[in-house]
Design a protein around this motif. Sequence first.
Motif, PDB file in Angstrom:
ATOM      1  N   GLY A 123       0.829  -1.280  -0.127  1.00 41.55           N
ATOM      2  CA  GLY A 123       0.033   0.108   0.077  1.00 41.55           C
ATOM      3  C   GLY A 123       0.907   1.518   0.031  1.00 41.55           C
ATOM      4  O   GLY A 123       0.603   2.217  -0.902  1.00 41.55           O
ATOM      5  N   VAL A 212      -1.115   4.347   6.395  1.00 40.82           N
ATOM      6  CA  VAL A 212      -1.706   3.181   5.720  1.00 40.82           C
ATOM      7  C   VAL A 212      -2.478   2.346   6.626  1.00 40.82           C
ATOM      8  O   VAL A 212      -2.429   2.091   7.862  1.00 40.82           O
ATOM      9  CB  VAL A 212      -0.384   2.289   5.176  1.00 40.82           C
ATOM     10  N   TYR A 218      -6.184  -1.298   2.113  1.00 38.13           N
ATOM     11  CA  TYR A 218      -4.665  -0.962   2.519  1.00 38.13           C
ATOM     12  C   TYR A 218      -4.387   0.437   1.636  1.00 38.13           C
ATOM     13  O   TYR A 218      -3.346   0.304   1.298  1.00 38.13           O
ATOM     14  CB  TYR A 218      -3.601  -2.177   2.050  1.00 38.13           C
ATOM     15  N   ARG A 219      -5.148   1.272   1.946  1.00 36.95           N
ATOM     16  CA  ARG A 219      -5.134   2.697   1.333  1.00 36.95           C
ATOM     17  C   ARG A 219      -3.844   3.424   1.977  1.00 36.95           C
ATOM     18  O   ARG A 219      -3.669   3.115   3.234  1.00 36.95           O
ATOM     19  CB  ARG A 219      -6.051   3.425   1.216  1.00 36.95           C
ATOM     20  N   CYS A 220      -2.847   4.036   1.274  1.00 36.78           N
ATOM     21  CA  CYS A 220      -2.086   4.988   1.898  1.00 36.78           C
ATOM     22  C   CYS A 220      -2.245   6.508   1.490  1.00 36.78           C
ATOM     23  O   CYS A 220      -2.632   6.781   0.333  1.00 36.78           O
ATOM     24  CB  CYS A 220      -0.726   4.462   1.492  1.00 36.78           C
TER      25      CYS A 220
END
Length: 266
Positions: A123, A212, A218-220
């Motif tokens: 991510g 994150v 699992y976006r960052c």
Amino acid sequence: MQDITKHFKVEPADFYHRQAKAYLSSHQLMHFMKCPFLWRKDNLGLIEEARRTEYVIGEATHTRILEGRDEFNGRYVWESPINPTTGKPYGATTKKYADWKKAQHRIVLTRTQVFGIEEMAAGVESNESAVQLLNRGQAEAVVRGVFEGLNCQIRIDWFNPMHGIVDLKTCNDIDWFEYDAKKYKYDIQASFYREVLQAVTGHYVPVHIIAVEKNEPYRCGVWLVTQDTLHTARKKIVAAIKRFKECKTDGFWPTGYEEVRQLQIV
């Protein structure tokens, strides 16, 4: 910022934490701001804090993302023995697994935990801004110095010579990260890092936070902590340190609930 790194020390996390008796850290200060009485009991060693699973996972995540896969593989192990009957790993409650775990010299993680850590690493690697911040610099840089008359220490997740302090955080839902930042006083931590570093080096640097998600997808994201936020947090830190000194002088460590309060529910 070229001369800043000469002030950095590299040392194991356990050694750094053992210096807590002699040096004030951002976490200690935030504990004091919440409850001086609790800080005092903790400082005297009267509170036993278990090494909770989330702390272990947090440290492992930092190792994997900031120090790389080779360092991660050197500190952690997860390839538990396989049951020849089922062809699957022995369960965590079995004697075989317990015996194997006891024999390890590295920190034991589960395959599920490692999968999650690798997903978080992916991510971060998918965010161009995060990659740019982490493409050069130093991980886990320790700095010690005097700020507001107190011996202080900081352990910076990552220092980029062009972009300054970079702090790595994990969260459940990145849409709520800014609320988490307020709840967990990330502004206090960021400003404390910046002020101690300035006290030692004479340089003020920017502070970025990489966040994150610990879950799908699992976006960052990357945040630059604003100057107004850092300045406001500095005022709170200076006031808290003044109060800290008073508590040490008076020997009185309040809970913050000594006086009767009014409860009005509308």
